[in-house]
Scaffold this active site. Structure first.
Site, PDB file in Angstrom:
ATOM      1  N   ARG A 183     -26.515 -43.801 -19.119  1.00 40.22           N
ATOM      2  CA  ARG A 183     -26.694 -43.027 -20.348  1.00 40.22           C
ATOM      3  C   ARG A 183     -27.763 -43.634 -21.240  1.00 40.22           C
ATOM      4  NH1 ARG A 183     -20.950 -40.799 -20.335  1.00 40.22           N
ATOM      5  NH2 ARG A 183     -20.835 -39.234 -21.960  1.00 40.22           N
ATOM      6  N   ARG A 186     -11.120 -27.719 -23.693  1.00 40.42           N
ATOM      7  CA  ARG A 186     -10.700 -28.846 -22.850  1.00 40.42           C
ATOM      8  C   ARG A 186      -9.831 -29.803 -23.662  1.00 40.42           C
ATOM      9  NH1 ARG A 186     -15.237 -32.494 -19.888  1.00 40.42           N
ATOM     10  NH2 ARG A 186     -15.335 -33.622 -21.847  1.00 40.42           N
ATOM     11  N   ARG A 222     -21.549 -36.953 -30.152  1.00 39.36           N
ATOM     12  CA  ARG A 222     -21.813 -37.195 -28.711  1.00 39.36           C
ATOM     13  C   ARG A 222     -23.105 -36.497 -28.289  1.00 39.36           C
ATOM     14  NH1 ARG A 222     -16.296 -35.190 -26.807  1.00 39.36           N
ATOM     15  NH2 ARG A 222     -16.874 -35.602 -24.647  1.00 39.36           N
ATOM     16  N   ARG A 246      -7.502 -34.834 -25.255  1.00 41.59           N
ATOM     17  CA  ARG A 246      -8.577 -35.805 -25.521  1.00 41.59           C
ATOM     18  C   ARG A 246      -9.067 -35.689 -26.952  1.00 41.59           C
ATOM     19  NH1 ARG A 246     -13.551 -36.300 -21.274  1.00 41.59           N
ATOM     20  NH2 ARG A 246     -14.569 -37.207 -23.099  1.00 41.59           N
ATOM     21  N   LYS A 274     -19.939 -31.905 -15.260  1.00 41.24           N
ATOM     22  CA  LYS A 274     -20.223 -32.998 -14.316  1.00 41.24           C
ATOM     23  C   LYS A 274     -18.977 -33.404 -13.527  1.00 41.24           C
ATOM     24  CE  LYS A 274     -21.773 -35.949 -17.465  1.00 41.24           C
ATOM     25  NZ  LYS A 274     -21.676 -35.206 -18.741  1.00 41.24           N
TER      26      LYS A 274
HETATM   27  P1  AMP Z   1     -17.431 -38.803 -20.835  1.00 33.92           P
HETATM   28  O1  AMP Z   1     -16.082 -38.677 -20.242  1.00 33.92           O
HETATM   29  O2  AMP Z   1     -18.512 -39.040 -19.812  1.00 33.92           O
HETATM   30  O3  AMP Z   1     -17.775 -37.669 -21.780  1.00 33.92           O
HETATM   31  O4  AMP Z   1     -17.422 -40.135 -21.723  1.00 33.92           O
HETATM   32  C1  AMP Z   1     -16.541 -40.265 -22.827  1.00 33.92           C
HETATM   33  C2  AMP Z   1     -16.973 -41.444 -23.680  1.00 33.92           C
HETATM   34  O5  AMP Z   1     -16.926 -42.647 -22.897  1.00 33.92           O
HETATM   35  C3  AMP Z   1     -18.394 -41.384 -24.219  1.00 33.92           C
HETATM   36  O6  AMP Z   1     -18.484 -40.611 -25.402  1.00 33.92           O
HETATM   37  C4  AMP Z   1     -18.668 -42.872 -24.461  1.00 33.92           C
HETATM   38  O7  AMP Z   1     -18.002 -43.321 -25.630  1.00 33.92           O
HETATM   39  C5  AMP Z   1     -17.972 -43.542 -23.277  1.00 33.92           C
HETATM   40  N1  AMP Z   1     -18.914 -43.676 -22.126  1.00 33.92           N
HETATM   41  C6  AMP Z   1     -18.813 -43.067 -20.908  1.00 33.92           C
HETATM   42  N2  AMP Z   1     -19.838 -43.422 -20.102  1.00 33.92           N
HETATM   43  C7  AMP Z   1     -20.612 -44.268 -20.830  1.00 33.92           C
HETATM   44  C8  AMP Z   1     -21.832 -44.957 -20.571  1.00 33.92           C
HETATM   45  N3  AMP Z   1     -22.477 -44.835 -19.401  1.00 33.92           N
HETATM   46  N4  AMP Z   1     -22.332 -45.748 -21.548  1.00 33.92           N
HETATM   47  C9  AMP Z   1     -21.707 -45.893 -22.732  1.00 33.92           C
HETATM   48  N5  AMP Z   1     -20.576 -45.247 -23.058  1.00 33.92           N
HETATM   49  C10 AMP Z   1     -20.018 -44.439 -22.124  1.00 33.92           C
END
Ligand code: AMP
Length: 192
Positions: free
Chosen positions: A89, A128, A146, A134, A14
């Site tokens: 989400r 990654r 996740r 990370r 994404k």
């Molecule tokens: P990402 O970079 O999109 O994989 O997000 C990393 C982490 O950020 C996720 O595992 C959640 O802990 C938090 N996070 C990101 N976007 C959201 C969202 N829309 N709602 C809740 N938690 C989020």
């Protein structure tokens, strides 16, 4: 105005694809994960709150995430449109996003899901994690959590957007520029 949601499991590409879409269509890219990580690095109150959830691979609570998203959108009132990456989400986030955009006479144009097999995603995330440091990408149990959060809370959004005839799927395996082209083809359906 084009308002896109990029949808897909962690590691589906994404963020990478959002950068290409952003350049081609002159949109603002909002990645909620990136905003949380920025706040964690700056040790803001929001960052401190989000950290404990993110470290485990759990979702950050809806009220916190929605408020943050609205603040991000409000930063660029003259935008030509937005790419929402990692948001919504949950069903509540999707409903609140619709309500928020409606209040500005805006709406979601389409949602595009990047489809990639979980086995490929695990390898991508581990690589990654090694490259970026990370923590949530480096641990298989966090990655699994996740995916579970996605399957439990996020995948139901597919029906939410299907019922509005806004849901599109794109094969997310392959070369990066091939995948971009597939995405452009879908986005062009609503531009022309
Ligand atoms: P990402 O970079 O999109 O994989 O997000 C990393 C982490 O950020 C996720 O595992 C959640 O802990 C938090 N996070 C990101 N976007 C959201 C969202 N829309 N709602 C809740 N938690 C989020």
């Amino acid at each position: 105005m084009i308002n896109l949601i990029l949808f897909g499991k962690p590691g589906s590409g994404k963020g990478t694809q959002a950068e290409f879409i952003k350049k081609k269509y002159d949109l603002i890219h909002i990645s909620t994960g990136d905003v949380f990580r920025y706040n964690i690095s700056k040790q803001t109150d929001l960052g401190l709150l989000a950290k404990s959830y993110m470290e485990k691979g759990d979702l950050v609570p809806d009220n916190v995430t929605i408020q943050m998203l609205e603040a991000e959108v409000n930063k660029t009132p003259n935008a030509k449109g937005f790419i929402f990456d990692g948001f919504p989400r949950t069903t509540l986030q999707a409903e609140m996003l619709d309500e928020f955009l409606n209040s500005k006479n805006l709406s979601i144009s389409m949602i595009i899901a990047l489809e990639v097999d979980e086995n490929i995603l695990i390898d991508r995330l581990i690589n990654r994690g090694i490259a970026s440091g990370r923590a949530d990408d480096q641990d298989r149990s966090k990655i699994q959590n996740r995916f579970e959060e996605y399957n439990k809370k996020t995948s139901t959004l597919i029906n939410y957007y299907k019922s509005q005839n806004k849901f599109f799927e794109v094969e997310g395996n392959g070369e990066i520029d091939e995948i971009s082209q597939r995405l452009f083809n879908v986005i062009d359906l609503i531009i022309k």
